[in-house]
Design a protein around this motif. Structure first.
Motif, mmCIF file in Angstrom:
data_model
loop_
_atom_site.group_PDB
_atom_site.id
_atom_site.type_symbol
_atom_site.label_atom_id
_atom_site.label_comp_id
_atom_site.label_asym_id
_atom_site.label_seq_id
_atom_site.Cartn_x
_atom_site.Cartn_y
_atom_site.Cartn_z
ATOM 1 N N ASN A 124 0.844 -1.194 0.000
ATOM 2 C CA ASN A 124 0.000 0.000 0.000
ATOM 3 C C ASN A 124 0.883 1.248 0.000
ATOM 4 O O ASN A 124 1.536 1.550 0.996
ATOM 5 N N TRP B 163 -7.183 5.585 -0.590
ATOM 6 C CA TRP B 163 -6.782 6.521 -1.631
ATOM 7 C C TRP B 163 -6.020 7.699 -1.036
ATOM 8 O O TRP B 163 -6.061 7.961 0.163
ATOM 9 N N LEU C 179 -6.412 2.147 -4.151
ATOM 10 C CA LEU C 179 -6.221 0.704 -4.113
ATOM 11 C C LEU C 179 -7.258 0.045 -3.225
ATOM 12 O O LEU C 179 -7.899 0.693 -2.390
ATOM 13 N N GLN D 141 -7.672 -3.630 -0.888
ATOM 14 C CA GLN D 141 -7.008 -4.809 -0.342
ATOM 15 C C GLN D 141 -8.052 -5.785 0.181
ATOM 16 O O GLN D 141 -9.010 -5.389 0.851
ATOM 17 N N THR E 118 -3.824 -7.127 -3.295
ATOM 18 C CA THR E 118 -3.898 -5.671 -3.400
ATOM 19 C C THR E 118 -3.977 -5.307 -4.873
ATOM 20 O O THR E 118 -3.148 -5.734 -5.676
ATOM 21 N N GLY F 135 -4.467 -1.887 -7.382
ATOM 22 C CA GLY F 135 -4.542 -0.433 -7.355
ATOM 23 C C GLY F 135 -3.766 0.210 -8.482
ATOM 24 O O GLY F 135 -3.283 -0.452 -9.404
#
Length: 272
Positions: A39, A127, A157, A159, A165, A167
């Motif tokens: 992330n 985001w 993204l 998850q 994940t 994104g």
């Protein structure tokens, strides 16, 4: 000679994969750390060092080595908002790219980004949005633009509980000042990615990098599949990843025949 270099990097990929997967299995419960690492706007201090080795560039069959130092620092502004700051500091060494026998080595232009990211709800969309800055720090003419630039950047993204994940990161930079003898900067960058992590900390991912130079009317599309793992060196958490790079679209003068990307990231899980 070029084929020998390619074989050496393939062997290195296999060795690093074996080591990283072994370390990941020994690392214990690091699945949550791997999830944060996937992330770009997670509250995780990290210092990734990404290396890119490209061979067979252009008609001169040149080569380029790039080390991107990419420190990430989250700054908690409130319970509901975090500012994620990120720098990309490229150090480049290239041969036979700008001319036969030519070598350029030094710092390239730095890109600074800031993402204002609201605290996501459990299972919700993650985001961030903010500014990106191009800083003309290149130490050689051929390694930079000699332009200051600015524009928006964003990331979004999702998850899943299964460790996936999905994104994308995007930015658009326009030059606003700099050397009037150099071409203006008007460049769009789009990076979709998908990552699968396991509770052991091991992972696989696929990354596309699309760059559109509106000023020069050139398009680049690169694909990078890679494998990763997390381990501890003493008390320091470290992530490794490695994989090949493939030019899918590129102008003939910048297209490479074969590339490799490897990354080591120093992780500091405690938020500031």
């Amino acid at each position: 000679m070029k084929n020998k270099k390619i074989y050496h990097y393939i062997i290195l990929t296999v060795l690093l994969l074996s080591v990283s997967m072994t370390y990941a299995q020994d690392a214990g419960s690091v699945g949550e750390l791997a999830k944060k690492l996937a992330n770009p706007v997670a509250s995780l201090i990290s210092v990734p060092i990404q290396t890119n080795s490209d061979f067979g560039i252009g008609e001169l069959e040149g080569s380029r080595f790039t080390a991107n130092v990419q420190p990430v620092l989250p700054i908690r502004l409130s319970d509901d908002l975090t500012l994620i700051t990120r720098a990309v500091i490229p150090i480049i060494s290239q041969q036979n790219v700008t001319g036969i026998g030519n070598t350029e080595t030094g710092l390239s232009d730095v890109v600074l980004s800031g993402f204002f990211s609201p605290t996501p709800k459990a299972g919700g969309l993650i985001w961030g949005f903010g500014p990106a800055f191009l800083v003309p720090t290149a130490t050689e003419d051929f390694l930079g633009t000699k332009k200051f630039g600015v524009g928006p950047t964003a990331v979004a993204l999702k998850q899943t509980k299964g460790g996936i994940t999905l994104g994308a990161l995007v930015n658009q930079i326009w030059s606003v000042a700099g050397d009037s003898d150099r071409a203006d900067v008007n460049q769009f960058f789009f990076q979709p990615f998908i990552v699968k992590n396991w509770p052991s900390g091991a992972g696989v991912s696929a990354v596309f990098e699309f760059t559109q130079n509106w000023e020069g009317n050139t398009t680049n599309l690169m694909f990078n599949p890679n494998v990763s793992g997390i381990t501890s060196v003493g008390k320091q958490k470290v992530s490794f990843s490695v994989g090949p790079k493939f030019n899918l679209i590129a102008p003939s003068e910048t297209r490479f025949d074969f590339g490799m990307r490897a990354q080591i990231s120093f992780l500091f899980p405690k938020a500031p």
